[in-house]
Write a protein that holds these residues in place. Sequence first.
Motif, mmCIF file in Angstrom:
data_model
loop_
_atom_site.group_PDB
_atom_site.id
_atom_site.type_symbol
_atom_site.label_atom_id
_atom_site.label_comp_id
_atom_site.label_asym_id
_atom_site.label_seq_id
_atom_site.Cartn_x
_atom_site.Cartn_y
_atom_site.Cartn_z
ATOM 1 N N UNK A 191 0.827 -1.210 0.000
ATOM 2 C CA UNK A 191 0.000 0.000 0.000
ATOM 3 C C UNK A 191 0.864 1.264 0.000
ATOM 4 N N UNK A 192 2.027 1.198 0.633
ATOM 5 C CA UNK A 192 2.889 2.378 0.682
ATOM 6 C C UNK A 192 3.654 2.621 -0.613
ATOM 7 N N UNK A 193 3.906 1.579 -1.410
ATOM 8 C CA UNK A 193 4.717 1.789 -2.609
ATOM 9 C C UNK A 193 3.899 2.045 -3.867
ATOM 10 N N UNK A 194 2.592 2.038 -3.757
ATOM 11 C CA UNK A 194 1.763 2.276 -4.941
ATOM 12 C C UNK A 194 1.988 3.680 -5.496
ATOM 13 N N UNK A 195 1.866 3.840 -6.801
ATOM 14 C CA UNK A 195 2.004 5.177 -7.392
ATOM 15 C C UNK A 195 0.908 6.120 -6.888
ATOM 16 N N UNK A 196 1.175 7.391 -7.018
ATOM 17 C CA UNK A 196 0.292 8.422 -6.470
ATOM 18 C C UNK A 196 -1.121 8.368 -7.046
ATOM 19 N N UNK A 197 -1.264 7.972 -8.287
ATOM 20 C CA UNK A 197 -2.595 7.969 -8.905
ATOM 21 C C UNK A 197 -3.514 6.903 -8.315
ATOM 22 N N UNK A 198 -2.965 5.903 -7.617
ATOM 23 C CA UNK A 198 -3.775 4.851 -7.001
ATOM 24 C C UNK A 198 -4.016 5.078 -5.507
ATOM 25 N N UNK A 199 -3.414 6.085 -4.926
ATOM 26 C CA UNK A 199 -3.429 6.257 -3.478
ATOM 27 C C UNK A 199 -4.664 6.934 -2.915
ATOM 28 N N UNK A 200 -5.528 7.447 -3.721
ATOM 29 C CA UNK A 200 -6.755 8.050 -3.222
ATOM 30 C C UNK A 200 -6.599 9.513 -2.879
ATOM 31 N N UNK A 201 -7.576 10.034 -2.139
ATOM 32 C CA UNK A 201 -7.580 11.476 -1.837
ATOM 33 C C UNK A 201 -6.479 11.871 -0.846
ATOM 34 N N UNK A 202 -6.110 13.136 -0.918
ATOM 35 C CA UNK A 202 -5.107 13.667 0.002
ATOM 36 C C UNK A 202 -5.694 13.851 1.392
ATOM 37 N N UNK A 203 -4.921 13.483 2.391
ATOM 38 C CA UNK A 203 -5.310 13.740 3.780
ATOM 39 C C UNK A 203 -4.600 14.997 4.285
ATOM 40 N N UNK A 204 -3.304 15.093 3.966
ATOM 41 C CA UNK A 204 -2.520 16.253 4.397
ATOM 42 C C UNK A 204 -1.463 16.548 3.352
ATOM 43 N N UNK A 205 -1.322 17.823 2.963
ATOM 44 C CA UNK A 205 -0.324 18.220 1.970
ATOM 45 C C UNK A 205 0.777 19.019 2.665
ATOM 46 N N UNK A 206 2.035 18.535 2.488
ATOM 47 C CA UNK A 206 3.188 19.245 3.036
ATOM 48 C C UNK A 206 3.618 20.384 2.113
ATOM 49 N N UNK A 207 3.810 20.059 0.851
ATOM 50 C CA UNK A 207 4.138 21.048 -0.156
ATOM 51 C C UNK A 207 3.686 20.501 -1.504
ATOM 52 N N UNK A 208 4.150 21.106 -2.602
ATOM 53 C CA UNK A 208 3.660 20.679 -3.911
ATOM 54 C C UNK A 208 4.161 19.290 -4.312
ATOM 55 N N UNK A 209 5.176 18.765 -3.658
ATOM 56 C CA UNK A 209 5.712 17.453 -4.003
ATOM 57 C C UNK A 209 5.365 16.343 -3.002
ATOM 58 N N UNK A 210 4.999 16.705 -1.793
ATOM 59 C CA UNK A 210 4.798 15.711 -0.747
ATOM 60 C C UNK A 210 3.419 15.844 -0.112
ATOM 61 N N UNK A 211 2.756 14.693 0.027
ATOM 62 C CA UNK A 211 1.432 14.669 0.657
ATOM 63 C C UNK A 211 1.191 13.285 1.252
ATOM 64 N N UNK A 212 0.345 13.250 2.258
ATOM 65 C CA UNK A 212 -0.109 11.980 2.820
ATOM 66 C C UNK A 212 -1.472 11.697 2.215
#
Length: 76
Positions: free
Chosen positions: A23-44
Amino acid sequence: MLQWRVIVLATLAVLTMLGGLIALILPERYEGPEIYRFDELHAIRALDAVGLFLLAFGSLLAWNAGRVWQNRMYGR
């Protein structure tokens, strides 16, 4: 001397942690909605949280398997 409870707990721990890592290594397009955004490159994202939960739960299962094994071997 097979201890089925230990084998089952250890197997569940490995499978749960493997699921968490996947679940952690999946590409960003499969990870679902953002919970928290750190900056333009990093988000949970949602699947990151699920992966972290699965890793923590798998670690707890592995710890319990070790505890059950010690109780059976040393009678504690």
